[in-house]
Write a protein that holds these residues in place. Structure first.
Motif, PDB file in Angstrom:
ATOM      1  N   THR A   9       0.840  -1.202   0.000  1.00 48.02           N
ATOM      2  CA  THR A   9       0.000   0.000   0.000  1.00 48.02           C
ATOM      3  C   THR A   9       0.870   1.244   0.000  1.00 48.02           C
ATOM      4  OG1 THR A   9      -1.794  -1.152   1.143  1.00 48.02           O
ATOM      5  CG2 THR A   9      -1.795   1.254   1.259  1.00 48.02           C
ATOM      6  N   SER A  16       1.736   6.500  -6.829  1.00 45.79           N
ATOM      7  CA  SER A  16       0.643   7.406  -7.203  1.00 45.79           C
ATOM      8  C   SER A  16       1.110   8.857  -7.122  1.00 45.79           C
ATOM      9  CB  SER A  16      -0.569   7.202  -6.292  1.00 45.79           C
ATOM     10  OG  SER A  16      -1.091   5.909  -6.462  1.00 45.79           O
ATOM     11  N   PRO A  54      -6.228   0.238 -10.853  1.00 44.98           N
ATOM     12  CA  PRO A  54      -7.275   1.240 -11.068  1.00 44.98           C
ATOM     13  C   PRO A  54      -7.450   2.266  -9.950  1.00 44.98           C
ATOM     14  CG  PRO A  54      -8.040  -0.903 -11.783  1.00 44.98           C
ATOM     15  CD  PRO A  54      -6.706  -1.118 -11.140  1.00 44.98           C
ATOM     16  N   LYS A  55      -7.549   1.821  -8.700  1.00 44.82           N
ATOM     17  CA  LYS A  55      -7.815   2.812  -7.643  1.00 44.82           C
ATOM     18  C   LYS A  55      -6.642   3.771  -7.451  1.00 44.82           C
ATOM     19  CE  LYS A  55      -6.639   0.329  -3.361  1.00 44.82           C
ATOM     20  NZ  LYS A  55      -7.190  -0.197  -2.104  1.00 44.82           N
ATOM     21  N   TYR A  56      -5.440   3.314  -7.708  1.00 43.56           N
ATOM     22  CA  TYR A  56      -4.268   4.186  -7.561  1.00 43.56           C
ATOM     23  C   TYR A  56      -4.095   5.097  -8.776  1.00 43.56           C
ATOM     24  CZ  TYR A  56      -3.265   1.547  -3.392  1.00 43.56           C
ATOM     25  OH  TYR A  56      -3.359   0.974  -2.149  1.00 43.56           O
ATOM     26  N   PHE A  58      -6.656   6.279 -10.427  1.00 47.33           N
ATOM     27  CA  PHE A  58      -7.682   7.284 -10.120  1.00 47.33           C
ATOM     28  C   PHE A  58      -7.165   8.263  -9.065  1.00 47.33           C
ATOM     29  CE2 PHE A  58     -11.171   8.769  -7.446  1.00 47.33           C
ATOM     30  CZ  PHE A  58     -12.030   9.320  -8.376  1.00 47.33           C
ATOM     31  N   LEU A  59      -6.602   7.731  -7.991  1.00 42.24           N
ATOM     32  CA  LEU A  59      -6.095   8.557  -6.900  1.00 42.24           C
ATOM     33  C   LEU A  59      -5.023   9.529  -7.391  1.00 42.24           C
ATOM     34  CD1 LEU A  59      -5.982   9.182  -3.839  1.00 42.24           C
ATOM     35  CD2 LEU A  59      -4.237   7.395  -3.664  1.00 42.24           C
ATOM     36  N   PHE A 101      -8.967   5.714 -14.241  1.00 44.18           N
ATOM     37  CA  PHE A 101      -9.566   4.527 -13.622  1.00 44.18           C
ATOM     38  C   PHE A 101     -10.040   3.540 -14.692  1.00 44.18           C
ATOM     39  CE2 PHE A 101     -13.087   1.998 -12.134  1.00 44.18           C
ATOM     40  CZ  PHE A 101     -12.583   1.465 -10.956  1.00 44.18           C
ATOM     41  N   TYR A 105      -8.568  -0.099 -15.307  1.00 40.44           N
ATOM     42  CA  TYR A 105      -9.491  -1.204 -15.041  1.00 40.44           C
ATOM     43  C   TYR A 105      -9.575  -2.145 -16.243  1.00 40.44           C
ATOM     44  CZ  TYR A 105     -13.704  -3.742 -13.763  1.00 40.44           C
ATOM     45  OH  TYR A 105     -14.598  -4.740 -13.463  1.00 40.44           O
TER      46      TYR A 105
END
Length: 184
Positions: A9, A16, A54-56, A58-59, A101, A105
């Motif tokens: 993480t 990121s 994807p979430k990173y 986006f972040l 994202f 994805y």
């Protein structure tokens, strides 16, 4: 096991942040050609999208937008502030995290088994999101017809953006094949 998850993480958050910085730097390579400048943002956005989960992804782009919104000069021409979101390029800026994202994805899910074809679908989908949000918002913000907004905010960018997508793919592929970032 918990320590490994925490380490991963932390690594993803650092990557990121790195991609947020890369997008900010690439935004400064800017050539004004109308209401929407030519920049290297798309290259950096899609590089992040192909490398980060994807979430990173986006972040990374959300943080980029938030930094710009609070006035940090990360947008093209060393600009920032909420006014950029109300201006002609606001739709493009708002689309960046969504496009990142979606691209990440699709690329991660691999609906097509051929790597290059899958990445192409992912990249073109993300670029389409940026274009649609961007030119529709440009039409509204600049009081242009949809046809004029498309001509100013999409047409001049198609060929250069496709080249940027290809470069992003080649760089991401090289980074992943050499396990430079040790991303699974």
């Amino acid at each position: 096991m918990e320590n490994a998850k925490s380490t991963n993480t932390t690594k993803m958050l650092v990557l990121s942040a790195l991609f947020t910085a890369i997008v900010a730097v690439c935004a400064q390579v800017s050539i004004p050609i109308g209401p929407v400048p030519f920049t290297l943002q798309v290259l950096a956005i899609f590089l992040a999208s192909l490398i980060l989960p994807p979430k990173y992804a986006f972040l990374s782009l959300l943080v980029y937008d938030l930094l710009g919104a609070v006035g940090v000069p990360v947008f093209a021409g060393f600009t920032g502030g909420l006014s950029k979101f109300a201006g002609p390029t606001g739709g493009y800026l708002m689309a960046f995290p969504i496009a990142a994202f979606v691209t990440s994805y699709i690329n991660a899910k691999k609906p097509i088994k051929n790597e290059a074809a899958n990445a192409s679908v992912a990249l073109i989908s993300g670029l389409a999101i940026i274009y649609v949000f961007g030119f529709l918002y440009l039409s509204w913000a600049a009081h242009m017809t949809l046809k004029k907004a498309f001509a100013a905010g999409v047409l001049p960018f198609i060929i250069p953006d496709i080249i940027k997508l290809a470069i992003a793919y080649l760089i991401a592929r090289a980074v992943k094949s050499r396990k430079v970032l040790n991303i699974a």
